[in-house]
Motif scaffolding. Structure first.
Motif, mmCIF file in Angstrom:
data_model
loop_
_atom_site.group_PDB
_atom_site.id
_atom_site.type_symbol
_atom_site.label_atom_id
_atom_site.label_comp_id
_atom_site.label_asym_id
_atom_site.label_seq_id
_atom_site.Cartn_x
_atom_site.Cartn_y
_atom_site.Cartn_z
ATOM 1 N N LEU A 1 69.107 57.906 -15.282
ATOM 2 C CA LEU A 1 68.499 57.524 -14.007
ATOM 3 C C LEU A 1 67.878 58.684 -13.228
ATOM 4 N N PRO A 2 68.558 59.835 -13.064
ATOM 5 C CA PRO A 2 67.929 60.911 -12.273
ATOM 6 C C PRO A 2 66.548 61.316 -12.794
ATOM 7 N N LEU A 3 66.423 61.551 -14.095
ATOM 8 C CA LEU A 3 65.121 61.929 -14.652
ATOM 9 C C LEU A 3 64.126 60.785 -14.521
ATOM 10 N N THR A 4 64.596 59.552 -14.668
ATOM 11 C CA THR A 4 63.703 58.400 -14.526
ATOM 12 C C THR A 4 63.096 58.354 -13.134
ATOM 13 N N LEU A 5 63.907 58.551 -12.125
ATOM 14 C CA LEU A 5 63.404 58.554 -10.746
ATOM 15 C C LEU A 5 62.406 59.683 -10.532
ATOM 16 N N LEU A 6 62.718 60.852 -11.058
ATOM 17 C CA LEU A 6 61.822 61.993 -10.896
ATOM 18 C C LEU A 6 60.497 61.754 -11.610
#
Length: 332
Positions: free
Chosen positions: A62-67
């Protein structure tokens, strides 16, 4: 021979359909790569398709997806944001210190989250003003602001530490109305993107990325469009930083450093052109998932540590080159 002519015509029709579908849905190849990697993961990890592992993977991705979602808007406008990793770090440590400093109650959670979002938006606004209105080079500007944001993060928290109360990370790792919190976050991010995609801003952004000078001459507010794209990137960098707080339950002033180029890689893997205009957020989400699955394959294949970087880079290059080869064949 009639058969040869028919075969040649069918081949041309297929190429035309392929190119048309690629232009409308540039993430089609990413779907294939994702499915292949998912199949390899399932073979290496028998529990890969179970509910618990799926939620765990989504939490990790999720963190990389949001970024990557935020980076997509900037890239579609033919710009780039190399400061989003620094923004993530600054938001991460600021939120932890605010929550810890205010006692860790419900009010401190709200204050920390609000401050984190405000920091991300402010960082994006600074980048947008420098690039869109002061006409600084995007790559140099965002590289410089990345150093500034990382320096501020180190000033706020010189070394990894701090601790948020259990309620914060338990909520992040838990469920809301019987649905995992991370699913809600991703769903809301997709909803935001779907709404923005229907606005005139999004069409102006694509026009700006396609030909900035022509877009300006037709009366589009190019500077404002570029500014908003950087603000969106800063917003999603803030959400990434908040997600990392929920995942790690602590602050790290260097946590976002490795995410910057990963977000660009995810965008490109998803079929978005660094030249601007062509691409989609859907592809960037798939690109972020692909990077996560690559890491899973390397881990469960028990690749020696000294070979992991080499294998990871090779898989990414193969995935990227596949799209280039297919596109060239379709044009021939």
């Amino acid at each position: 021979m009639p058969e040869v002519a028919v075969a040649a015509r069918n081949g041309r029709d297929f190429r035309a359909r392929f190119m048309a579908s690629r232009s409308r849905r540039p993430y089609l190849l990413s779907i294939g790569v994702f499915l292949v990697l998912a199949g390899i993961n399932a073979a290496l990890q028998p529990t890969f398709l179970t509910y618990g592992v799926a939620v765990s993977n989504l939490t990790a991705f999720l963190p990389l997806t949001l970024l990557a979602i935020g980076q997509t808007f900037v890239v579609l406008g033919s710009d780039i944001d190399l400061s989003n990793g620094g923004t993530v770090s600054l938001v991460n440590v600021s939120v932890v210190m605010i929550i810890e400093g205010l006692g860790g109650g419900a009010a401190s959670f709200i204050a920390g989250i609000a401050a984190g979002i405000a920091i991300g938006v402010a960082a994006g606004t600074l980048n947008g003003i420098c690039v869109a209105y002061l006409r600084f080079q995007p790559i140099v500007t965002t590289f410089a602001t990345s150093i500034i944001f990382t320096g501020l993060a180190l000033w706020v928290l010189p070394q990894a530490g701090g601790q948020v109360p259990p309620e914060f990370y338990v909520t992040y790792a838990g469920d809301i109305l019987f649905v995992p919190t991370v699913v809600w976050i991703l769903a809301l991010a997709i909803l935001f993107v779907a709404v923005v995609a229907r606005l005139r801003f999004f069409y102006a952004l694509r026009a700006t990325g396609g030909n900035m000078q022509a877009a300006f001459q037709t009366g589009l507010p190019v500077a404002r469009v570029r500014l908003v794209s950087y603000v969106i990137s800063g917003l999603f960098a803030a959400l990434c930083g908040l997600a990392l707080v929920g995942e790690t339950a602590s602050g790290d002033p260097l946590i976002g450093g490795a995410l910057t180029l990963s977000s660009v890689t995810a965008v490109v893997l998803g079929g978005t052109s660094l030249a601007g205009c062509v691409g989609s957020v859907t592809g960037s989400i798939l690109g972020a998932f692909i990077l996560g699955l690559i890491n899973n394959v390397i881990f469960f294949a028990h690749v020696p540590f000294e070979w992991q970087g080499l294998i990871q880079g090779a898989i990414i290059l193969v995935a990227l080159s596949g799209g280039v080869v297919l596109a060239h064949r379709a044009r021939d």
